[in-house]
Motif scaffolding. Sequence first.
Motif: not given
Length: 144
Positions: A87-92, A111-118
Amino acid sequence: MAQRILGQNTVVSIIVNSAPQTEINSVRSFSFNYELELKDEGYLGESTNRKDSVFKGIKFDMEMHLANNAAFQLIKTAIDKAQRRTPGVRINVKTSLTWPNGDRAVVVFNDVEFGPFPVNTNSRTDYVTLKIEGACSEAVAILT
């Protein structure tokens, strides 16, 4: 003379919990899109449709070569965040663009959210590439 910017004048940084991930530095391409939805509605008694728009956030994608295992740490952090393990992880994500006349724009995707990592390798002589897709609710542009 036109003040066009080249890729060599662009820097992309990934920040995890306020710590820049300096080992992730082999970015080949980066693009982002401010997502706006155009609304168009016609009403009785009016001769033209009314227009409106809705801001739906920002999407970006990048491609990089893997120079070390730091990208896999980013993937692990993104997965842990998605699974609510940490919890609390923040990726910019931040990009800095510098024009030849000295103008600068720094765009921070918060506060980025990610999709696939091909992860891909095409042949024995090609570098291994990683594609990253992400989105966030807002970005801050700092212009100097």
